[in-house]
Design a protein around this motif. Structure first.
Motif, short mmCIF file in Angstrom:
data_model
loop_
_atom_site.label_atom_id
_atom_site.label_comp_id
_atom_site.label_asym_id
_atom_site.label_seq_id
_atom_site.Cartn_x
_atom_site.Cartn_y
_atom_site.Cartn_z
N TRP A 105 95.76 -21.17 -64.67
CA TRP A 105 97.14 -21.66 -64.55
C TRP A 105 97.41 -22.23 -63.17
O TRP A 105 98.14 -23.21 -63.01
CB TRP A 105 98.15 -20.56 -64.88
N MET A 106 96.76 -21.63 -62.16
CA MET A 106 96.98 -22.10 -60.79
C MET A 106 96.32 -23.46 -60.57
O MET A 106 96.86 -24.33 -59.87
CB MET A 106 96.42 -21.07 -59.80
N HIS A 146 92.59 -19.18 -49.98
CA HIS A 146 93.92 -19.64 -50.35
C HIS A 146 94.82 -19.77 -49.12
O HIS A 146 95.52 -20.77 -48.95
CB HIS A 146 94.55 -18.65 -51.34
N THR A 189 96.53 -26.01 -53.98
CA THR A 189 95.54 -25.50 -54.94
C THR A 189 94.62 -26.59 -55.47
O THR A 189 93.59 -26.26 -56.08
CB THR A 189 96.26 -24.81 -56.12
N VAL A 239 98.53 -26.02 -62.19
CA VAL A 239 99.67 -26.28 -61.28
C VAL A 239 99.25 -27.25 -60.18
O VAL A 239 99.96 -28.20 -59.84
CB VAL A 239 100.20 -24.96 -60.68
N VAL A 257 89.43 -18.85 -59.46
CA VAL A 257 90.87 -19.07 -59.36
C VAL A 257 91.47 -19.10 -60.77
O VAL A 257 90.91 -19.74 -61.67
CB VAL A 257 91.17 -20.39 -58.63
N MET A 315 103.16 -26.04 -53.02
CA MET A 315 102.39 -25.63 -54.19
C MET A 315 101.03 -26.30 -54.32
O MET A 315 100.10 -25.71 -54.87
CB MET A 315 103.20 -25.92 -55.46
#
Length: 487
Positions: free
Chosen positions: A296-297, A229, A284, A300, A293, A281
């Motif tokens: 929700w990420m 990340h 990802t 996004v 992972v 953001m």
């Protein structure tokens, strides 16, 4: 209030541009060498291929950042009282960092790719010794520190002049506390870059320092998913910000070419604020294939990767059309490149958005589709802006005459860059993997097409570069050595 740019600042910008021009050509040669090898037109060892691949990836992003920084500093110096010694210090740190990276790659055989994903550096150190990884990582860290110093210094002056970074992003105008036009686009874009790239560099520094400590003492470890990340937050944001620095040349250059001011209004501020948030953001979308992972990420990453293509690109591209429309502009080499770079930016975003779709990403992300969109974005967007600024710089600070080679070289460059990116996207469509030194027979033809296009892109870039060097004179040789304020 505007300022006259100091002679030392002009010289420092010129040094940045000279270095940028030379390294861009070298990185293009590296790229063509890889395509020639994959296309079975030359033969290089896999070891050399992956070293070239590592140098090409980190080198092109690094040099685009150096060129973008030169653009940002040059135009921002009109609005802020910047000390050029800070820019010179960054240039020295950049060169030292590049030397360290090259020693690591070609002196000690580091070839883990520009992403240097943990724990690959420590694993490489076990096979080939720690020197390669340590030189490479230390060089990247030094480059980051140099840029971080610049961004901190610029943030200080933005705060002094405009009352805070939120104000240089136009919050007073968005919230209705002020009306009319706010800080110039150069200041707005620079604020966004300062916020995003400072965050990116700090994220990268954490994982780089952790990797260095892990090499020196294997008992010191970091969670691999956290490391990934941090690595992609660093890499994706830093690469994106190359164009947000370079686009300042489009704002300032087209404004000068049309004699129409490019003003910051409420819509402009809103677009840049959204882009600031989204850019932080959307890294990802590089992790959509990682099952560990949180879902929700990943959502996004997909949703905001779609959204990120709208605010600044649409406002800037539409603004470019409006400022040129019925302006009576007399096209020059640099203004034409600035205008065409909008096409490169927008066209590169389309396959990127497609790749950011989760169901597509699972199939396409590890194919040549990704370098297809990135080369379109970088080569026809960022690098085009930098080449345009080199010509603009010569018009303002050097000497240059337009000739018939200008239009020819632009047509040559864009025609075959479209061909190169098309070959990559086609290869992605038939599932040709990226980062492979050797390809199956059915993949070779697309590599050969790409190599052919790459050679002609180098020819066009060589014309750009020769024209730039021919136009340079001793920038900043004026007698005025102090920043003189102009009311």
């Amino acid at each position: 209030m505007e300022y006259v740019i100091k002679p030392l600042a002009k010289k420092a910008v010129m040094w940045h541009l000279i270095t940028t021009a030379i390294v861009i050509l070298l990185m293009m040669v590296f790229g063509v060498m890889m395509l020639l090898n994959q296309g079975e037109l030359i033969s290089i060892s896999p070891e050399l291929f992956y070293k070239i691949m590592t140098a090409h990836g980190i080198g092109m992003i690094g040099i685009a950042s150096l060129g973008g920084l030169a653009i940002m500093w040059y135009f921002l110096s009109k609005y802020l009282p910047l000390n050029p010694k800070v820019l010179v210090a960054n240039f020295i740190m950049f060169l030292l960092g590049v030397v360290s990276v090259l020693i690591g790659i070609f002196g000690f055989n580091f070839s883990d790719g520009w992403t240097f994903l943990y724990p690959l550096p420590s694993q490489s150190a076990q096979f080939g010794g720690p020197a390669g990884a340590l030189f490479f990582l230390s060089g990247i860290l030094l480059l980051g520190v140099g840029f971080l110093v610049i961004y901190g210094y610029v943030a200080y002056h933005l705060t002094r002049v405009y009352g805070g970074l939120h104000k240089s992003l136009g919050w007073d105008y968005i919230l209705g506390k002020k009306t009319g036009y706010g800080p110039p686009p150069a200041a707005v874009a620079s604020t966004m870059v300062v916020i995003c790239n400072s965050t990116a560099i700090l994220a990268g520094a954490v994982v780089i320092i952790a990797s260095i400590l892990n090499i020196l003492n294997p008992a010191i470890v970091i969670d691999p998913l956290l490391a990934k990340h941090l690595t992609y937050a660093f890499g994706h944001i830093f690469a994106n910000c190359t164009i947000y620095m370079a686009v300042i040349a489009v704002y300032e250059g087209l404004s000068k070419a049309t004699n129409r001011p490019w003003k910051s209004n409420k819509v402009f501020f809103i677009a840049w604020n959204f882009s600031t948030i989204f850019t932080l953001m959307i890294y990802t979308h590089h992790l959509l294939m990682d099952f560990a992972v949180p879902k929700w990420m990943l959502i996004v990453g997909q949703v905001f990767s779609y959204a990120n293509g709208l605010p600044v690109m649409v406002v800037t591209a539409y603004g470019a059309l409006l400022i040129v429309y019925r302006s009576g502009i007399k096209w020059k080499f640099w203004s034409l490149l600035f205008f065409l770079s909008m096409f490169g930016w927008l066209s590169g975003a389309i396959p990127a958005i497609i790749d950011a779709t989760i169901v597509v990403n699972h199939i396409m992300h590890n194919t040549k589709w990704v370098p297809g969109h990135f080369h379109m974005y970088m080569g026809m967007g960022v690098i085009t802006m930098i080449f345009g600024f080199m010509s603009y710089f010569n018009h303002q600070e050097g000497k240059v005459k337009e000739n018939s080679w200008d239009l020819f070289s632009i047509v040559l460059y864009f025609t075959f860059f479209l061909g190169l990116c098309g070959s990559f996207l086609y290869a992605g469509r038939i599932s040709v993997p990226r980062r492979w030194a050797e390809h199956l027979p059915e993949w070779v033809f697309s590599d050969q097409i790409g190599a052919f296009c790459g050679v002609l892109i180098i020819c066009a870039s060589l014309i750009f570069t020769i024209r730039f060097f021919m136009g340079i004179k001793s920038a900043g040789s004026q007698e005025n050595s102090d920043l003189t304020k102009i009311a």
